[in-house]
Motif scaffolding. Structure first.
Motif, mmCIF file in Angstrom:
data_model
loop_
_atom_site.group_PDB
_atom_site.id
_atom_site.type_symbol
_atom_site.label_atom_id
_atom_site.label_comp_id
_atom_site.label_asym_id
_atom_site.label_seq_id
_atom_site.Cartn_x
_atom_site.Cartn_y
_atom_site.Cartn_z
ATOM 1 N N ASP A 54 -6.258 38.523 -3.676
ATOM 2 C CA ASP A 54 -6.749 39.096 -4.624
ATOM 3 C C ASP A 54 -5.660 38.598 -5.916
ATOM 4 O OD1 ASP A 54 -6.363 40.972 -7.104
ATOM 5 O OD2 ASP A 54 -6.645 42.866 -5.820
ATOM 6 N N GLU A 57 -3.670 40.445 -8.370
ATOM 7 C CA GLU A 57 -2.304 41.034 -7.405
ATOM 8 C C GLU A 57 -1.226 39.969 -7.336
ATOM 9 O OE1 GLU A 57 -1.160 43.639 -7.028
ATOM 10 O OE2 GLU A 57 -2.925 45.187 -7.027
ATOM 11 N N ALA A 58 -1.867 38.756 -7.066
ATOM 12 C CA ALA A 58 -0.973 37.635 -7.075
ATOM 13 C C ALA A 58 -0.324 37.331 -8.393
ATOM 14 C CB ALA A 58 -1.706 36.544 -6.529
ATOM 15 N N TRP A 65 8.139 38.940 -10.964
ATOM 16 C CA TRP A 65 9.124 38.066 -10.833
ATOM 17 C C TRP A 65 9.813 37.706 -12.359
ATOM 18 C CZ3 TRP A 65 12.382 35.972 -7.604
ATOM 19 C CH2 TRP A 65 12.030 36.059 -6.327
ATOM 20 N N PHE A 69 13.229 38.935 -12.636
ATOM 21 C CA PHE A 69 14.315 38.293 -12.310
ATOM 22 C C PHE A 69 14.416 36.697 -12.854
ATOM 23 C CE2 PHE A 69 13.308 41.145 -8.770
ATOM 24 C CZ PHE A 69 14.600 41.536 -8.562
ATOM 25 N N GLN B 4 15.169 32.245 -9.842
ATOM 26 C CA GLN B 4 14.672 33.518 -9.390
ATOM 27 C C GLN B 4 15.386 33.892 -8.052
ATOM 28 O OE1 GLN B 4 10.572 32.784 -8.765
ATOM 29 N NE2 GLN B 4 10.240 33.088 -11.066
ATOM 30 N N VAL B 5 15.611 32.831 -7.243
ATOM 31 C CA VAL B 5 15.996 33.104 -5.783
ATOM 32 C C VAL B 5 17.777 33.552 -6.173
ATOM 33 C CG1 VAL B 5 16.896 32.243 -3.852
ATOM 34 C CG2 VAL B 5 14.749 31.814 -4.576
ATOM 35 N N SER B 7 18.814 35.066 -8.996
ATOM 36 C CA SER B 7 19.211 36.351 -9.608
ATOM 37 C C SER B 7 18.891 37.455 -8.173
ATOM 38 C CB SER B 7 18.097 36.381 -10.702
ATOM 39 O OG SER B 7 17.380 35.538 -10.974
ATOM 40 N N ILE B 8 17.820 37.123 -7.459
ATOM 41 C CA ILE B 8 17.513 38.196 -6.770
ATOM 42 C C ILE B 8 18.766 38.428 -5.361
ATOM 43 C CG2 ILE B 8 16.077 37.152 -4.950
ATOM 44 C CD1 ILE B 8 14.264 39.411 -4.796
ATOM 45 N N THR B 36 6.063 34.698 12.553
ATOM 46 C CA THR B 36 5.821 33.743 11.454
ATOM 47 C C THR B 36 7.295 34.230 10.341
ATOM 48 O OG1 THR B 36 3.633 33.864 11.429
ATOM 49 C CG2 THR B 36 4.377 32.734 9.975
ATOM 50 N N GLU B 223 11.124 33.744 -1.200
ATOM 51 C CA GLU B 223 11.210 34.671 -2.287
ATOM 52 C C GLU B 223 10.809 35.864 -2.036
ATOM 53 O OE1 GLU B 223 9.369 31.804 -2.760
ATOM 54 O OE2 GLU B 223 10.632 30.486 -3.591
ATOM 55 N N ASN B 224 9.536 35.878 -1.332
ATOM 56 C CA ASN B 224 8.759 37.180 -1.029
ATOM 57 C C ASN B 224 9.641 37.950 -0.003
ATOM 58 O OD1 ASN B 224 6.898 39.065 0.032
ATOM 59 N ND2 ASN B 224 5.665 38.235 -1.525
ATOM 60 N N LEU B 227 12.716 39.418 -1.798
ATOM 61 C CA LEU B 227 12.157 40.573 -2.597
ATOM 62 C C LEU B 227 11.945 41.737 -1.500
ATOM 63 C CD1 LEU B 227 9.439 39.553 -5.061
ATOM 64 C CD2 LEU B 227 11.660 40.218 -5.619
ATOM 65 N N HIS B 230 15.217 43.176 -0.699
ATOM 66 C CA HIS B 230 15.659 43.907 -1.906
ATOM 67 C C HIS B 230 15.001 45.364 -2.105
ATOM 68 C CE1 HIS B 230 15.425 44.754 -6.521
ATOM 69 N NE2 HIS B 230 16.818 44.308 -6.216
ATOM 70 N N ILE B 245 4.230 47.725 0.076
ATOM 71 C CA ILE B 245 3.546 46.727 0.135
ATOM 72 C C ILE B 245 4.180 45.517 -0.748
ATOM 73 C CG2 ILE B 245 1.420 45.375 0.355
ATOM 74 C CD1 ILE B 245 0.181 47.933 0.820
ATOM 75 N N MET B 246 4.823 44.489 -0.460
ATOM 76 C CA MET B 246 5.399 43.326 -0.920
ATOM 77 C C MET B 246 4.502 42.095 -1.263
ATOM 78 S SD MET B 246 7.625 44.758 -2.970
ATOM 79 C CE MET B 246 8.860 43.911 -3.603
ATOM 80 N N TYR B 247 3.184 42.311 -0.281
ATOM 81 C CA TYR B 247 2.437 41.219 -0.142
ATOM 82 C C TYR B 247 1.076 41.493 -0.675
ATOM 83 C CZ TYR B 247 0.638 37.072 2.630
ATOM 84 O OH TYR B 247 0.251 36.027 3.070
ATOM 85 N N LYS B 248 1.030 41.908 -1.769
ATOM 86 C CA LYS B 248 -0.138 42.630 -2.276
ATOM 87 C C LYS B 248 -1.285 41.750 -2.434
ATOM 88 C CE LYS B 248 1.019 46.940 -4.353
ATOM 89 N NZ LYS B 248 0.458 48.066 -5.389
ATOM 90 N N SER B 249 -1.330 40.618 -2.668
ATOM 91 C CA SER B 249 -2.272 39.635 -3.021
ATOM 92 C C SER B 249 -3.199 39.623 -1.632
ATOM 93 C CB SER B 249 -1.604 38.134 -3.145
ATOM 94 O OG SER B 249 -0.918 37.875 -2.314
ATOM 95 N N VAL B 250 -2.517 39.798 -0.328
ATOM 96 C CA VAL B 250 -3.447 39.658 0.625
ATOM 97 C C VAL B 250 -3.401 41.236 1.500
ATOM 98 C CG1 VAL B 250 -3.246 38.761 3.225
ATOM 99 C CG2 VAL B 250 -2.891 37.425 1.228
#
Ligand code: SF4
Lengths: 92, 362
Positions: A54, A57-58, A65, A69, B4-5, B7-8, B36, B223-224, B227, B230, B245-250
């Motif tokens: 998606d 969503e990506a 971010w 961040f 980014q890394v 700051s998180i 994985t 990074e994911n 997150l 976090h 869900i922090m992997y919303k693209s998939v």
């Protein structure tokens, strides 16, 4: 084992699609993602596309971010809202 | 990205400090249940980046590792007794059985082939009608729909020389079994990204409320993963445990319904033995009656072998997250990826292999 990689769909011929991933062309089975279209990005696992990525969503994840961040000032401003947003869809 | 890394990581440190101060925990155990993730965490040195009071432990996330030795012994019995060609994924080849492995049998001339996709096995069966082909099917929900597709195809094509030996397992039952084991005190789960791409998030509903555990479905970029850690800390801070869900693209909440429903068109749940966790009710999948003509377990019966785990190997405890690979006396000494003693060192995604490859000097 559950390793799966993103790829872009180049051509579709019934249940087989030609995809490109990291510059390599390959044929995969798309029976599990019947709605896939040419130009879509998919996640490929063991020769099958298992999900369409998606893009919106990506981008939202990218926004997350950016919002929280990367821009430190922005982060300060949003901090309170951010932590309170814990139980709604605001923070993804 | 570096910024980014950073700051998180700062955020993680602050949240963690607060939680320790408020005595929410002394050490927080976060378990990842995906091979994985295990590899990504080790490779990017995430354990070393985050505060020491957050302990990342690996769970039963590597399908090859959780396959009990008895299954390896049985498939070896089958190839000794019957004239059949076995196809399987590369990771299975070196897993030690009690007395042999698929790789050793191949060296002795048995017909064993590594496949990239289950369709390779089906295609081979179609173009070699005089040969009997067994696909040794392994994997969680990510891989099971693929097997389901080829079984259906074999059925439609009326193939009579293609069979499946299912060692497929489903994850949620294992997580529940693990959580009822009182000696493992898990405070958060990093849920597997690609299993969840198929199942959706509803598969884990119940776990956060019942056990008071934060559950976050994570992607695989460093990074994911950060997150997601976090997000776990945030859930603990707010006492708000849920599946996030922090992997919303998939990963969509509903998963991939086409793929998920296909699993249950072809398979039905059965009790299944897991290395380390023992027998878990309803955690395996066997072919439905309609497809029993493709069931290698029925077509090629063998006696139950006398199986025993390699002496001294503590894979069972590693899989349950009770010990770290370093705690095994054999780790890095008599057990290395070149000379693996147990399954967790064999599979490229096994916890012992990941620790050896990326953390041996730490
Ligand atoms: S280091 Fe080797 S022997 Fe020890 S638990 Fe891991 S795989 Fe088993």
């Amino acid at each position: 084992m559950c390793l799966a990689i993103p790829a872009v769909v180049k051509k579709i011929n019934r249940n087989i699609a030609e995809i490109e991933s990291l510059g390599v062309l390959k044929k995969i089975d798309i029976s599990l993602v019947p709605d896939v279209r040419k130009g879509d990005y998919v996640i490929v696992h063991a020769g099958f596309a298992i999900q369409v990525i998606d893009k919106e969503e990506a981008l939202i994840t990218e926004d997350y971010w950016k919002q929280y961040f990367t821009d430190e000032a922005g982060f300060e401003d949003n901090e309170e809202e951010y932590f309170e947003a814990g139980d709604n869809e605001d923070v993804q | 990205m570096k910024k980014q890394v950073e700051s998180i990581l700062e955020e993680i440190k602050d949240l963690n400090k607060n939680l320790v101060f408020k005595k929410k925990y002394k050490t927080l155990k976060i378990m990842e249940v995906c091979g994985t993730h295990t590899m990504a965490i080790a490779k990017h040195g995430i354990r070393q980046l985050i505060p020491a009071s957050i302990d990342l432990i690996s769970g039963p996330g590597c399908p090859v590792c959780v396959t009990p030795i008895r299954e390896i012994d049985k498939i070896i019995e089958i190839i000794k007794k019957y004239d059949a060609t076995v196809f399987t994924f590369g990771d299975m080849m070196r897993v030690p059985g009690t007395n042999s492995s698929l790789l050793a049998e191949k060296a002795r001339g048995k017909k064993i082939k590594i496949c990239y996709s289950p369709t390779d096995a089906l295609d081979f069966a179609e173009s070699n009608p005089d040969k009997k082909i067994i696909f040794l099917a392994i994997g969680f929900e990510t891989t099971i729909p693929l097997t389901a597709v080829i079984v259906k195809r074999a059925f439609e094509k009326k193939l009579n020389n293609f069979f499946v030996y299912s060692t497929h397992k489903t994850l949620p039952q294992a997580l529940n079994a693990l959580l009822s084991d009182s000696c493992i005190n898990i405070g958060g789960f990093l849920m597997p990204g690609h299993v969840s791409a198929i199942t959706g998030s509803s598969m884990y509903e119940g776990i956060p409320q019942k056990y008071g555990i934060a559950c976050v479905i994570s992607g695989f970029e460093p990074e994911n993963i950060l997150l997601s850690i976090h997000a776990i800390l945030r859930q603990i801070t707010g006492n708000d445990f849920r599946v996030e869900i922090m992997y919303k693209s998939v990963v969509r909440p509903e998963g991939n319904p086409v793929a998920f429903s296909l699993i249950f068109d072809v398979f039905e749940p059965a009790d299944s033995e897991w290395r380390g966790l023992g027998l878990i009710l309803g955690s395996g999948l066997e072919l439905k009656k309609k497809f029993e003509g493709f069931d290698a377990k029925k077509i090629f019966p063998v006696a139950n072998p006398v199986s025993c785990e390699p002496p001294g190997c503590r894979c069972g405890d590693v899989i349950k997250g009770i010990i770290k690979p370093f705690d095994c006396k054999k780790f890095g000494k008599s057990c290395t990826p070149e000379n693996p003693v147990g399954a967790c060192m064999v599979s490229s995604e096994g916890t012992c292999a990941a620790y050896f490859k990326y953390m041996a000097g730490i």
